[in-house]
Design an enzyme around this catalytic site. Structure first.
Site, PDB file in Angstrom:
ATOM      1  CG  ASN A  10     -18.586  37.780 -57.596  1.00 41.31           C
ATOM      2  OD1 ASN A  10     -19.208  38.819 -57.876  1.00 41.31           O
ATOM      3  ND2 ASN A  10     -17.686  37.910 -57.057  1.00 41.31           N
ATOM      4  CD1 TRP A  11     -23.790  36.487 -61.761  1.00 46.46           C
ATOM      5  CD2 TRP A  11     -24.761  38.063 -62.820  1.00 46.46           C
ATOM      6  NE1 TRP A  11     -25.460  36.088 -62.431  1.00 46.46           N
ATOM      7  CE2 TRP A  11     -26.146  37.030 -62.214  1.00 46.46           C
ATOM      8  CE3 TRP A  11     -25.464  39.234 -62.901  1.00 46.46           C
ATOM      9  CZ2 TRP A  11     -27.309  37.196 -62.339  1.00 46.46           C
ATOM     10  CZ3 TRP A  11     -26.854  39.255 -63.778  1.00 46.46           C
ATOM     11  CH2 TRP A  11     -27.932  38.489 -63.533  1.00 46.46           C
ATOM     12  CG  HIS A  95     -13.699  39.355 -54.559  1.00 44.55           C
ATOM     13  ND1 HIS A  95     -12.634  38.870 -55.671  1.00 44.55           N
ATOM     14  CD2 HIS A  95     -13.869  38.347 -54.294  1.00 44.55           C
ATOM     15  CE1 HIS A  95     -12.660  38.211 -56.601  1.00 44.55           C
ATOM     16  NE2 HIS A  95     -14.097  37.557 -55.570  1.00 44.55           N
ATOM     17  CD  GLU A  97     -11.954  38.600 -59.172  1.00 47.02           C
ATOM     18  OE1 GLU A  97     -12.785  39.011 -59.219  1.00 47.02           O
ATOM     19  OE2 GLU A  97     -11.769  37.149 -59.315  1.00 47.02           O
ATOM     20  CD  GLU A 167     -14.217  34.390 -53.148  1.00 48.27           C
ATOM     21  OE1 GLU A 167     -15.105  33.419 -53.237  1.00 48.27           O
ATOM     22  OE2 GLU A 167     -13.642  34.959 -53.229  1.00 48.27           O
ATOM     23  CB  SER A 213     -12.411  26.994 -59.074  1.00 46.34           C
ATOM     24  OG  SER A 213     -11.130  27.336 -59.268  1.00 46.34           O
ATOM     25  N   GLY A 234     -18.100  32.094 -58.170  1.00 49.27           N
ATOM     26  CA  GLY A 234     -17.922  32.699 -59.467  1.00 49.27           C
ATOM     27  C   GLY A 234     -18.192  32.588 -60.993  1.00 49.27           C
ATOM     28  N   GLY A 235     -17.494  31.975 -61.530  1.00 48.43           N
ATOM     29  CA  GLY A 235     -18.149  32.312 -63.136  1.00 48.43           C
ATOM     30  C   GLY A 235     -19.068  31.862 -63.219  1.00 48.43           C
TER      31      GLY A 235
HETATM   32  P1  13P Z   1     -14.705  31.537 -59.609  1.00 46.00           P
HETATM   33  O1  13P Z   1     -15.747  30.617 -59.170  1.00 46.00           O
HETATM   34  O2  13P Z   1     -14.723  31.671 -60.583  1.00 46.00           O
HETATM   35  O3  13P Z   1     -12.997  30.706 -58.770  1.00 46.00           O
HETATM   36  O4  13P Z   1     -14.532  32.785 -58.464  1.00 46.00           O
HETATM   37  C1  13P Z   1     -14.410  33.136 -57.127  1.00 46.00           C
HETATM   38  C2  13P Z   1     -14.755  33.980 -56.560  1.00 46.00           C
HETATM   39  O5  13P Z   1     -14.026  35.199 -56.941  1.00 46.00           O
HETATM   40  C3  13P Z   1     -16.366  34.230 -56.102  1.00 46.00           C
HETATM   41  O6  13P Z   1     -16.399  35.666 -55.272  1.00 46.00           O
END
Ligand code: 13P
Length: 255
Positions: A10-11, A95, A97, A167, A213, A234-235
């Site tokens: 997930n960019w 998600h 967020e 998540e 993470s 994610g990151g």
């Molecule tokens: P991180 O891997 O940056 O913690 O993000 C996880 C995420 O929200 C993937 O959707």
């Protein structure tokens, strides 16, 4: 039944259009020999068209990071499942967020899940507990109620197509990944609930991912576990080399 591990990147809000093909070119080279892992990249909406051309004929699939539930109409700024069809196979829905910053409710998320499956897109439904839930002992109830609410508008057969991503909000972007033991417990709880609601056959078909993470240095613990069907990254997915390392780890851990 042995399922192929699914590794999704997930960019988030990273990657401008000209960078998309460069990033994907690099990733393609790194993962061209991968056979046993399903690889998915979810760039921002505006990058999807370019990304689609880039990954054509490769072992990389695409996903979007969101979708609206209507097909068309006066919904300024929204992207419909009809617009995504043909551009990507997967769509991330719910998600945390989006729940936090854009106030998406379980009701909205359920409509998005239904719209996605009915247009042939595979939803990656995100569920997760906050730190407050975790500290108060409410994690399980939060996760399972989000799950149940999000799936209530679709049929049993449609449920089997949905990918669930556990998540934990406290693990996203914090560097504090959830232990494999706990992620397994949650994956089992999710599958158990799906079995109770929709039958065992459906729960056995369904895939549950862990996200939060995930890095190359900690990802392999999740691949060792038969109850975790892959990871949502994610990151670390924005760095093609790091993301490829995670994918290679999944390949190695697949029998
Ligand atoms: P991180 O891997 O940056 O913690 O993000 C996880 C995420 O929200 C993937 O959707």
């Amino acid at each position: 039944m042995v399922k192929r591990k699914l590794v999704v990147g997930n960019w988030k809000m990273h990657g401008i259009v000209p960078e998309t093909s460069i990033m994907l070119e690099k990733l393609k080279k790194e993962v061209e020999d991968i056979k046993k892992v399903e690889i998915v990249v979810c760039p921002p909406f505006v990058d999807l068209y370019t990304a689609n051309i880039s990954v054509n004929g490769t072992n990389i699939e695409l996903g979007s990071q969101n979708v609206f539930y209507e097909e068309q109409g006066p919904y300024t700024g929204e992207i419909s499942p009809l617009m995504l069809k043909g551009l990507c196979k997967y769509v991330i829905v719910g998600h945390s967020e989006r729940r936090i910053h854009f106030l998406e409710t379980d009701k909205i998320i359920a409509k998005k899940v239904a719209a996605a499956v009915r247009h042939g897109l595979t939803p990656i439904l995100c569920v997760g507990d906050t730190l407050q839930d975790f500290n108060d002992g409410f994690s399980k109830i939060t996760i399972l109620s989000q799950l149940q609410a999000a799936l209530h508008l679709i049929t049993k057969d449609e449920v089997a197509k949905v990918v669930i991503a556990y998540e934990p909000v406290w693990a996203i972007g914090t560097g504090k990944n959830c232990s494999a033991k706990r992620a397994t417990e949650v994956a089992k709880d999710i599958k158990h609930t799906i079995a109770e609601l929709f039958g065992k056959a459906i729960s056995e078909k369904m895939r549950v991912l862990y996200g939060g993470s995930v890095k190359a240095k900690n990802a392999n613990v999740y691949f060792d576990d038969p109850d975790i069907d892959g990871v949502l990254v994610g990151g670390a997915s924005v760095d093609h080399f790091e993301f490829a390392k995670i994918i290679k780890g999944a390949e190695k851990h697949t029998k």
